[in-house]
Write a protein that holds these residues in place. Sequence first.
Motif, PDB file in Angstrom:
ATOM      1  N   TYR A 126     -11.265   0.063  -7.293  1.00 51.80           N
ATOM      2  CA  TYR A 126      -9.857   0.228  -6.924  1.00 51.80           C
ATOM      3  C   TYR A 126      -9.277  -1.035  -6.284  1.00 51.80           C
ATOM      4  CZ  TYR A 126     -11.113   0.712  -1.985  1.00 51.80           C
ATOM      5  OH  TYR A 126     -11.561   0.477  -0.713  1.00 51.80           O
ATOM      6  N   GLN A 127     -10.131  -1.845  -5.620  1.00 47.01           N
ATOM      7  CA  GLN A 127      -9.623  -3.051  -4.967  1.00 47.01           C
ATOM      8  C   GLN A 127      -9.132  -4.090  -5.973  1.00 47.01           C
ATOM      9  OE1 GLN A 127     -12.920  -4.229  -2.508  1.00 47.01           O
ATOM     10  NE2 GLN A 127     -12.280  -2.940  -0.793  1.00 47.01           N
ATOM     11  N   SER A 144      -4.192  -2.652  -9.444  1.00 47.58           N
ATOM     12  CA  SER A 144      -2.891  -2.788  -8.780  1.00 47.58           C
ATOM     13  C   SER A 144      -2.638  -1.576  -7.895  1.00 47.58           C
ATOM     14  CB  SER A 144      -1.783  -2.922  -9.828  1.00 47.58           C
ATOM     15  OG  SER A 144      -1.654  -1.715 -10.563  1.00 47.58           O
ATOM     16  N   LYS A 145      -1.822  -1.777  -6.886  1.00 41.92           N
ATOM     17  CA  LYS A 145      -1.518  -0.685  -5.967  1.00 41.92           C
ATOM     18  C   LYS A 145      -0.842   0.477  -6.685  1.00 41.92           C
ATOM     19  CE  LYS A 145      -1.168  -3.517  -1.789  1.00 41.92           C
ATOM     20  NZ  LYS A 145      -0.311  -3.922  -0.650  1.00 41.92           N
ATOM     21  N   ILE A 149      -1.992   4.354  -6.601  1.00 45.22           N
ATOM     22  CA  ILE A 149      -1.058   5.403  -6.173  1.00 45.22           C
ATOM     23  C   ILE A 149      -0.861   6.427  -7.285  1.00 45.22           C
ATOM     24  CG2 ILE A 149       1.338   5.847  -5.514  1.00 45.22           C
ATOM     25  CD1 ILE A 149       1.337   3.143  -4.088  1.00 45.22           C
ATOM     26  N   HIS A 168      -6.154  -0.245   2.024  1.00 45.75           N
ATOM     27  CA  HIS A 168      -5.898  -1.164   0.916  1.00 45.75           C
ATOM     28  C   HIS A 168      -4.445  -1.055   0.439  1.00 45.75           C
ATOM     29  CE1 HIS A 168      -6.325  -3.283  -2.872  1.00 45.75           C
ATOM     30  NE2 HIS A 168      -5.907  -2.197  -3.517  1.00 45.75           N
ATOM     31  N   LEU A 169      -3.884   0.139   0.497  1.00 47.23           N
ATOM     32  CA  LEU A 169      -2.513   0.347   0.021  1.00 47.23           C
ATOM     33  C   LEU A 169      -1.470   0.031   1.091  1.00 47.23           C
ATOM     34  CD1 LEU A 169      -3.052   3.736  -1.866  1.00 47.23           C
ATOM     35  CD2 LEU A 169      -2.846   1.465  -2.883  1.00 47.23           C
ATOM     36  N   GLN A 176      -2.046  -1.661   4.275  1.00 48.90           N
ATOM     37  CA  GLN A 176      -2.288  -2.876   5.065  1.00 48.90           C
ATOM     38  C   GLN A 176      -1.834  -2.708   6.524  1.00 48.90           C
ATOM     39  OE1 GLN A 176      -3.872  -5.677   3.824  1.00 48.90           O
ATOM     40  NE2 GLN A 176      -4.156  -4.435   1.977  1.00 48.90           N
TER      41      GLN A 176
END
Length: 749
Positions: free
Chosen positions: A132-133, A136-137, A141, A206-207, A209
Amino acid sequence: MDNNFEDIVKKLDKNELWDFHGGVFPAEKKTLSNQNPIAQLSLPKYLYVPIKQHIGVEGQLIVSEGQNVLKGEPLTKSSNPFSVPVHAPSSGKIISIDNHVSAHPSGLPELTIKIETDQQDKWFPLTPLLDYQNQSKMDVISAICSAGISGMGGAGFPTHIKIGTTKQVEFLIINGVECEPYITSDDRLMREHAWQIRQGIDVLCHLLQPKCVLIAIEENKPEAMEAMEVACKESSDYKVVSIPTKYPAGGEKQLIQVLTNREVPANGLPIDIGVMMHNVGTCFAVSDAVFSGKPLIQRVVTVTGGAVASPGNFWAPIGTPVSHLFNEANYNSKAQKQPQAIMGGPMMGFSITDENVPVVKTTNCILLPDAKESQTRKEQACIRCGACADVCPANLLPQQLFWHAKGKELDKAQEYNLFDCIECGACAYVCPSDIPLVHYYRVAKSEIKTEQEEKLKADKARERFEKRAARLIAEQKARDEKHRLAAEARKQAMDSKGNTAKDKIAAALARAKAKKEAASTPSSEAVKETATENTSTPKASSNERVQAAIARAKAKKEAAQQKLQQAEPSPKDSAPAPDESNTVINENQEQPQELASTSDASSKASEDKKAKVAAAIAKAKAKKLAQQQEKDDAPETTENSEKGSSKTKTSESDLPDNAEANALALKKQRVAAAVAKAKAKKLAQASKQQAESSDDDTKTSTAKADATDDSNNTQQTLDEKKQRIAAAVAKAKAKKAAQDANKMTEDDK
């Protein structure tokens, strides 16, 4: 006191916290259910899955009745940003899609998918996001949204909406307080699955911050706190904070105030003050969705109370009817005065009246109290003690809210900030009159929301109408402007071409006018010729026509006499006849003189009339002559012939229109008939044919005269009509005279 980020972190490092107004300390009674690990609930025969289990809009159905589904297969899809899908909790067959009792205080039915499980629990293919890292965000999501995750510790707000914010997050708070009595589902989840909760926190960090992560756990859960400290010790940004045991410290606004001393504004959100909060159950679901690809199809539910023989926590599939949980926990209905079940805790829960109410994503507890625990008392009048205001964690005035809510004064209730109430039940807990205050607040909120929804619909309808009206006006203006521009363009084009179009139109109109005038009046040349003839020799045209007709009649008569002489030569017949030519000449001379004198006195129309009368007379004479030749059987003497010829000439030249003239003409005709008796029948037939030919010539002459007259005006046409009437009268008179002559001839015989 300062509440900026640095000061808050310093106080947290010193284990110094803030407090909130009010609060109560009810009996916890958590040990009833937190002593045993979470049990796996057996599959019920039927699962009832509501298509809406969160705040927002329900998803769009993508299955139908009779369809077989697998565990984890989507039943709906997101059709709106505030929509999350639901999934099949187990494999089986969809029996119906119909209304079913809801997990709501009202119990109103809502659209629900009923699944008959096949007890095989076969999984739908899963798609985890292990890296997942590197994604893309938006992809992460989207995976969380597709998993159907919504808040599992409160109202059920869609998680993907919260984590999709673009605002700066200073504090990410993980709520593990679970302050309400009896409930231990979060406690057991943190004890047994702390590592997975930590993985979910990693995904959220991660999403979002955040600058700092605070994991809040109430002091009465030491085991859970220890498990989370072990799971989070690798990251210095993760802080496990112990919260004093006080109800309702687990409320969102209250917990933020305790940890940061920041207050969420009325009608505001925590993100407005740089704070984001998620429940530990939500973190666990995020971890399952990202690392295992599993959607949210089950959750931990506490089943406890004095009427339960085996209280504990269970992994309950979403849609499980509460009756199945009763059986698993060995519910003893005899321990209650009357059957009673509460979904939620004793402070914020609500009573359910149907055992088929399903477990939903926000269900954390089923409480089955015994007779001692329930102690329901009758509501009494408010004594205005003010205890409710003292314990209100939102610092409201519950007494005033109660009066306005009960009296349906909804505007006044909103003025007292009704929607800031978190429905914690602290006011009702301390009320000496046993007034169910939270119940009144919930009803008032529901009515206000209904009114707002109706008003919103009306506003949208009005807005659509106004937009449509404005659009129609704009379209009409655009059409008018287009027509105006087109007209100007046409005008400019006509001006640039020197008014060519106007010239063409004018020329066409002129041609039409000239054509119309030509049809109604004679041409200029014809008028000119007529004028010349009238000026120079007004008598010439009519005289020539009369002379031509007389000449043709004379020629035919001479031809007939020559044939007669050739057929019957005799001394008498060969004797010279009177000079007929002189007679004809005299006729030609006398008649033109009479016509000329008449022409001098009348117009051109009168001359034409006389010409037609003369033609009619000639025609009548020819017919009369033919009839007489047929009747004559014997020749007469030369003397009679000369007399008849002389009389005939006299009749041709001097035929009057009155009665005496007719009598004289008849006498002359009798003499001519005696001469004609000498002619043979064969010659008489030839004379008849010649007479008919003469008739055709006379008709031709008359037609020519008529053609000339057609060019005259309307007055001339009227004169021609009169002429035809006169000619018909003359013809009738001639015919009658011939009949009388025949009769007299027969009498003479």
